[in-house]
Scaffold this active site. Structure first.
Site, short mmCIF file in Angstrom:
data_model
loop_
_atom_site.label_atom_id
_atom_site.label_comp_id
_atom_site.label_asym_id
_atom_site.label_seq_id
_atom_site.Cartn_x
_atom_site.Cartn_y
_atom_site.Cartn_z
N ARG A 131 0.80 -1.23 0.00
CA ARG A 131 0.00 0.00 0.00
C ARG A 131 0.84 1.28 0.00
NH1 ARG A 131 -4.73 -0.55 4.20
NH2 ARG A 131 -4.91 1.57 3.47
N ASP A 132 2.16 1.17 0.01
CA ASP A 132 2.98 2.38 0.06
C ASP A 132 4.29 2.18 -0.69
OD1 ASP A 132 3.72 4.97 0.71
OD2 ASP A 132 4.40 4.44 2.72
N LEU A 133 4.20 1.86 -1.97
CA LEU A 133 5.40 1.65 -2.78
C LEU A 133 6.07 2.99 -3.04
CD1 LEU A 133 7.21 -0.27 -4.38
CD2 LEU A 133 5.74 0.13 -6.35
#
Length: 75
Positions: free
Chosen positions: A62-64
């Site tokens: 969810r946070d690349l």
């Protein structure tokens, strides 16, 4: 994709235990090194491969971002 060993919890919080990545975050690595175009393409290819691995295993990242990609060894 780095190896995840597990986690533990104590009065200070929850901690994950992962493989040591001596070169730190990709964000830090790229800002401190003069990467060639071919190195940047290799980095992007490896990141895409890691994301495919996660997707194949039904994991959503969810946070690349460069700050969340850890680098070990040589690029």
């Amino acid at each position: 994709v780095i190896q995840y060993f597990g986690f533990f919890e104590n009065s200070e919080g929850i901690f994950m235990v992962m493989e040591y990545c001596e070169l730190g975050s990709l964000d830090n690595f790229v800002s401190k090194n003069d990467c060639s175009e071919s190195q940047l393409i290799e980095i992007a290819t490896q990141a895409a491969s890691g994301m495919k691995h996660l997707s194949d295993n039904k994991v959503i990242h969810r946070d690349l971002g460069l700050r969340n990609i850890l680098v070990s060894g040589t690029i």
